[in-house]
Scaffold this active site. Structure first.
Site, mmCIF file in Angstrom:
data_model
loop_
_atom_site.group_PDB
_atom_site.id
_atom_site.type_symbol
_atom_site.label_atom_id
_atom_site.label_comp_id
_atom_site.label_asym_id
_atom_site.label_seq_id
_atom_site.Cartn_x
_atom_site.Cartn_y
_atom_site.Cartn_z
ATOM 1 C CB SER A 1 -0.953 0.008 1.195
ATOM 2 O OG SER A 1 -2.032 -0.867 0.966
ATOM 3 C CB SER B 1 -4.353 1.539 4.059
ATOM 4 O OG SER B 1 -3.531 1.180 2.977
ATOM 5 C CE LYS C 1 -4.588 1.702 -0.637
ATOM 6 N NZ LYS C 1 -3.956 0.525 -0.029
#
Length: 426
Positions: free
Chosen positions: A73, A133, A76
């Protein structure tokens, strides 16, 4: 006998010359001069790591920092960057509506808070992505920005090149999920998997923090409800947040001044974390990738950040609008007075090891190209640069005209040409 003495003399001169040359090479070779500055072995239990100054991008520590790995993640951060770019340009507004598609609602992994056709604001979706997240929120935002997640991923790759990420950095989605985890939504026109090096992650964080520092207003939030009607809040995956001091579950991991930035975890990536903390006006960026456990990524991050804050301090190298000894004047052709004083265009401060000696910071002045140095010249026009080298890294500061420089009259130029002619002749 004389020949023998002469031969010995020549040998002596050769040896002396070699010693002097070697001495000069050591002085002027930054790699040699700063060999003692090599970072210690922090015994980090991770696959790769890097520590960077958020103000200049100066690297303070690295270990396997250029190995491309799955970032989970942490990818991101690029989604955050592109959304914030559209906010900045006016293409998006925080209160614009975003509707959850079937693709977004189906996305597995962290998040899974959004229902098909549910509509929330850009701000709420950004909170779900940056605090919790949320993969579903990331896909929804990607579709809002680019029409489809695959088109958004192509934009991520274009932006990676513009921001100076390595040629190995690659994005296939907005979330950091692997291709197999995307199932039927895997991209058809993008190859490979999402990968980044620790240096890429730090570089991306550097750009976010310097161009969109408002991201910290989201990432520093320990917990928040996505909707007012929700029974439970979203809990930030970042245990190190300073705002967690009152949370008994995370208190032992809290790091003073830490307010971001992005965690990540998949089976392929292990546990990853891009952190940032500020103390006494000094902000650092840390990245760890491939930790074996969730607590370990935070414990190893603390080692990195403690090394940075305990070892380095900010040192002002030059002030703005100031003369430097390395290049006080430059020659400007066709000027009334050809030796023109120059000053620094901006100040420069860098992180140095505490107690560093002045001779460990090398400064060299260099005039601009001759075709640039021609009168008339306006005050503030760039006429050269000062290059500062410390610990194998270089920084440039422009040197600019201290005042307006007028062009000499035709008679003065003619007499100067005649003088130069005879000077060169004789």
């Amino acid at each position: 006998m004389k020949k023998a003495v002469a031969k010995k003399s020549r040998i002596g001169v050769m040896i002396l010359s070699a010693v002097v040359s070697l001495h000069l090479a050591v002085i002027h070779d930054p790699g040699h001069a700063h060999a003692a500055d090599a970072a210690p072995d922090l015994k980090l239990e991770v696959s790769s790591a890097i520590l960077m100054d958020a103000a200049t991008g100066q690297v303070l520590y690295e270990n396997n920092a250029d190995v491309a790995l799955p970032p989970a993640s942490m990818a991101k951060m690029m989604t955050e960057y592109l959304v914030l770019e559209d906010i900045k340009s006016g293409k998006l507004k925080w209160d614009d509506s975003v509707t959850t598609s079937q693709h977004a609602a189906d996305t597995i992994g962290s998040g899974q808070l959004l229902a098909v056709n549910e509509t929330l604001s850009v701000r709420s979706m950004f909170e779900a992505m940056s605090i919790y997240s949320g993969n579903d929120a990331s896909v929804a935002l990607a579709e809002k920005v680019a029409g489809s997640e695959e088109q958004f991923a192509a934009l991520m790759n274009d932006t990676a090149r513009k921001l100076g990420l390595s040629k190995d950095a690659n994005f296939i989605n907005s979330t950091g999920l692997s291709r197999i985890d995307m199932g039927k939504y895997a991209p058809k026109n993008l190859q490979g998997e999402t990968v980044m090096s620790a240096r890429d992650a730090a570089t991306l964080a550097y750009h976010i923090l310097n161009e969109h520092k408002e991201v910290l207003e989201f990432t520093k939030i320990p917990s928040k409800k996505l909707r007012e009607t929700d029974k439970s809040p979203m809990i930030n995956w970042n245990w190190m947040l300073e705002g967690n001091q009152s949370n008994p579950n995370f208190r032992s991991y809290v790091f003073q001044g830490l307010d971001g930035l992005k965690t990540g975890h998949t089976n392929e990536a292990g546990y990853c974390f891009t952190g940032t903390a500020e103390r006494n006006g000094m902000r650092l960026i840390s990245v760890v990738m491939g930790a074996k456990t969730e607590p370990k990524r935070f414990l190893e991050t603390a080692k990195l950040l403690n090394y940075g804050f305990n070892t380095f301090e900010m040192k002002e190298i030059v002030k703005a609008d100031t003369e430097v000894d390395e290049l006080k004047t430059v020659e400007v052709k066709k000027a009334i007075h050809t030796d023109v004083p120059v000053v620094t265009q901006s100040a420069l401060s860098i992180l140095v090891k505490k107690g560093v000696k002045d001779e460990e910071i090398v400064k060299v002045g260099e005039p601009a190209a001759e075709d640039v140095r021609v009168a008339p010249v306006e005050k503030g026009e760039v006429l050269g640069k000062l290059t500062v080298t410390y610990n194998n890294q270089t920084y440039d500061v422009n040197l600019v005209a201290k005042e307006d420089v007028k062009k000499a009259g035709w008679f003065k130029l003619m007499m100067r040409s005649i003088r130069h002619f005879f000077t060169n002749l004789f």
